[in-house]
Design a protein around this motif. Structure first.
Motif, PDB file in Angstrom:
ATOM      1  N   LYS A 122     -86.046  18.121 -48.312  1.00  0.00           N
ATOM      2  CA  LYS A 122     -84.880  18.566 -47.537  1.00  0.00           C
ATOM      3  C   LYS A 122     -84.192  19.798 -48.136  1.00  0.00           C
ATOM      4  O   LYS A 122     -83.958  20.787 -47.432  1.00  0.00           O
ATOM      5  N   ASP A 126     -73.830  29.828 -40.164  1.00  0.00           N
ATOM      6  CA  ASP A 126     -72.489  30.163 -40.660  1.00  0.00           C
ATOM      7  C   ASP A 126     -71.479  30.313 -39.518  1.00  0.00           C
ATOM      8  O   ASP A 126     -70.580  31.148 -39.588  1.00  0.00           O
ATOM      9  N   GLU A 161     -69.238  28.495 -39.123  1.00  0.00           N
ATOM     10  CA  GLU A 161     -67.953  28.100 -39.712  1.00  0.00           C
ATOM     11  C   GLU A 161     -67.292  29.243 -40.491  1.00  0.00           C
ATOM     12  O   GLU A 161     -66.102  29.175 -40.795  1.00  0.00           O
ATOM     13  N   ASP A 178     -82.152  21.462 -35.431  1.00  0.00           N
ATOM     14  CA  ASP A 178     -81.439  20.831 -36.536  1.00  0.00           C
ATOM     15  C   ASP A 178     -79.994  21.322 -36.609  1.00  0.00           C
ATOM     16  O   ASP A 178     -79.060  20.530 -36.707  1.00  0.00           O
ATOM     17  N   ASN A 210     -76.498  20.708 -52.666  1.00  0.00           N
ATOM     18  CA  ASN A 210     -76.238  20.321 -51.270  1.00  0.00           C
ATOM     19  C   ASN A 210     -76.683  18.879 -50.986  1.00  0.00           C
ATOM     20  O   ASN A 210     -77.662  18.643 -50.301  1.00  0.00           O
TER      21      ASN A 210
HETATM   22  N1  LIG Z   1     -79.711  18.555 -41.283  1.00  0.00           N
HETATM   23  C1  LIG Z   1     -78.800  19.327 -41.862  1.00  0.00           C
HETATM   24  N2  LIG Z   1     -78.047  18.846 -42.853  1.00  0.00           N
HETATM   25  C2  LIG Z   1     -77.132  19.646 -43.398  1.00  0.00           C
HETATM   26  C3  LIG Z   1     -76.906  20.950 -42.985  1.00  0.00           C
HETATM   27  C4  LIG Z   1     -75.881  21.467 -43.792  1.00  0.00           C
HETATM   28  C5  LIG Z   1     -75.232  22.796 -43.740  1.00  0.00           C
HETATM   29  N3  LIG Z   1     -76.035  23.833 -43.239  1.00  0.00           N
HETATM   30  C6  LIG Z   1     -75.371  25.086 -43.103  1.00  0.00           C
HETATM   31  C7  LIG Z   1     -76.287  26.145 -42.730  1.00  0.00           C
HETATM   32  C8  LIG Z   1     -75.808  26.901 -41.701  1.00  0.00           C
HETATM   33  C9  LIG Z   1     -74.677  26.295 -41.083  1.00  0.00           C
HETATM   34  O1  LIG Z   1     -73.679  27.194 -40.763  1.00  0.00           O
HETATM   35  C10 LIG Z   1     -74.321  25.138 -42.019  1.00  0.00           C
HETATM   36  O2  LIG Z   1     -73.110  25.303 -42.676  1.00  0.00           O
HETATM   37  C11 LIG Z   1     -75.515  20.445 -44.666  1.00  0.00           C
HETATM   38  N4  LIG Z   1     -76.267  19.368 -44.417  1.00  0.00           N
HETATM   39  C12 LIG Z   1     -76.180  18.030 -44.972  1.00  0.00           C
HETATM   40  O3  LIG Z   1     -75.162  17.331 -44.287  1.00  0.00           O
HETATM   41  C13 LIG Z   1     -74.565  16.368 -45.168  1.00  0.00           C
HETATM   42  C14 LIG Z   1     -73.134  16.731 -45.417  1.00  0.00           C
HETATM   43  O4  LIG Z   1     -72.343  16.291 -44.405  1.00  0.00           O
HETATM   44  P1  LIG Z   1     -70.739  16.196 -44.638  1.00  0.00           P
HETATM   45  O5  LIG Z   1     -70.557  15.175 -45.760  1.00  0.00           O
HETATM   46  O6  LIG Z   1     -70.177  15.734 -43.326  1.00  0.00           O
HETATM   47  O7  LIG Z   1     -70.297  17.572 -45.030  1.00  0.00           O
HETATM   48  C15 LIG Z   1     -75.352  16.449 -46.465  1.00  0.00           C
HETATM   49  O8  LIG Z   1     -76.461  15.564 -46.422  1.00  0.00           O
HETATM   50  C16 LIG Z   1     -75.813  17.883 -46.425  1.00  0.00           C
HETATM   51  O9  LIG Z   1     -76.929  18.093 -47.265  1.00  0.00           O
HETATM   52  C17 LIG Z   1     -77.703  21.462 -41.907  1.00  0.00           C
HETATM   53  O10 LIG Z   1     -77.598  22.607 -41.458  1.00  0.00           O
HETATM   54  N5  LIG Z   1     -78.626  20.611 -41.379  1.00  0.00           N
END
Ligand SMILES: Nc1nc2c(c(CN[C@H]3C=C[C@H](O)[C@@H]3O)cn2[C@@H]2O[C@H](COP(=O)(O)O)[C@@H](O)[C@H]2O)c(=O)[nH]1
Length: 306
Positions: A183, A42, A44, A283, A66
């Motif tokens: 995932k 978080d 952000e 990650d 998600n």
């Molecule tokens: N590998 C991986 N993929 C993640 C995340 C997250 C968010 N994690 C939150 C947890 C804590 C942090 O503070 C983050 O806010 C989203 N995604 C993926 O990204 C894509 C969206 O992209 P865009 O369209 O540009 O917003 C979509 O496939 C989504 O499922 C992650 O952490 N790792």
């Protein structure tokens, strides 16, 4: 998560379109081994958090939805996390199991304050209904009960989720082999761990078992770093923003090779730095790099899994 690791390694050994470059991994590890990048969960400031069961419900709904933001070029993950947070702040029963079973597409859009249909909106609604129904049937309507029944094991949590909720069964068949990604189930465990800072609902004795989350951002970052190499045909498909079908060799290789590569990075980094490094930490660093790079070209697959 052994099945995720092993099946991804099988794909990486047999791949035709994507290769994991070990010299690319070594270069990245050399660069970061002295100070391993740590990104705070978080960072952000967009997620709901109240340190209680409602946060667990929020995170479960969040990770139910998600996936697949890219078809709408203005939509991204932040809109979902913030939109659901606002919805909950306005109405703390918005994610009660009976309510989840009743949302329509237009209501979900309204909840997220999104002015037009969401990508894969019908699927999003169907998955919300599935989650509401099964939470009510087996977990007294509460995602917190689901988490409590896992005895602080992330592996058990992922397996319970995939047993109860078909929408989380993220897998594929590749050259005749079943390949597992899980995932959204894994990212839910990681989100709990991050949000609750490894305590309470976020305490898992086996968080190191979780792999990276095979989405569409991290593979593109790994390619930019020289860790993944694409065949020229695959590279031109991605550059042209053409779609890649779900379940195609290309799609499975992009995801599985990313998991395999992050595992290799983690192993090498642990050896070179003498510290235990988690795949979830790598990650989040890689993902945050990717989403801060507006020119990042990622693969485009219509999928409910990521
Ligand atoms: N590998 C991986 N993929 C993640 C995340 C997250 C968010 N994690 C939150 C947890 C804590 C942090 O503070 C983050 O806010 C989203 N995604 C993926 O990204 C894509 C969206 O992209 P865009 O369209 O540009 O917003 C979509 O496939 C989504 O499922 C992650 O952490 N790792």
């Amino acid at each position: 998560m052994e099945e995720v690791r092993q099946s991804s390694a099988w794909v990486a050994r047999n791949s035709s379109h994507v290769t994991v470059d070990s010299s690319g991994i070594e270069k990245v590890v050399e660069k970061i081994k002295e100070s391993i990048p740590k990104v705070e969960w978080d960072y952000e400031g967009i997620h709901y958090f109240d340190n209680g069961p409602l946060t667990v419900q929020y995170l479960f709904v969040l990770d139910t939805l998600n996936f697949c933001f890219w078809p709408d070029k203005d939509l991204n993950y932040d809109h979902l996390a913030k939109g659901l947070k606002e919805a909950l702040l306005n109405d703390n029963s918005a994610f009660d199991a009976d309510r989840l079973q009743k949302y329509t597409g237009p209501q979900l859009r309204e909840l997220l304050k999104w002015p037009r249909p969401l990508p894969l909106e019908e699927e999003r609604v169907r998955l919300l209904h599935e989650v509401g129904f099964e939470l009510e049937r087996s977990f007294e309507g509460m995602a917190s009960k689901l988490v409590e029944s896992c005895g602080k094991s992330a592996v058990k949590l992922v397996s319970l989720i995939t047993r109860h909720f078909p929408g989380f069964r993220d897998h594929s068949v590749y050259k005749g082999h079943q390949v597992f990604f899980y995932k959204r189930a894994q990212i839910f465990a990681s989100d709990l761990w991050g949000a609750f800072k490894g305590q309470g609902y976020g305490e898992f004795n086996d968080i190191s078992s979780i792999t990276m989350f095979a989405d569409y951002i991290v593979p593109a970052v790994l390619q930019q770093l020289g860790v993944l190499k694409y065949s020229s045909t695959l590279a031109s498909i991605i550059e042209a923003s053409s779609e890649i079908g779900a379940g195609t060799e290309e799609e499975v290789e992009l995801r599985a090779c990313s998991i395999y590569a992050v595992e290799k990075m983690r192993e090498l980094l642990s050896i070179k730095s003498g510290k235990q490094v988690l795949s979830v930490e790598l990650d989040l660093w890689l993902w945050s790099v990717g989403v801060q790079c507006p020119s990042l070209q990622h693969h485009r697959t219509l999928s409910i899994y990521y």
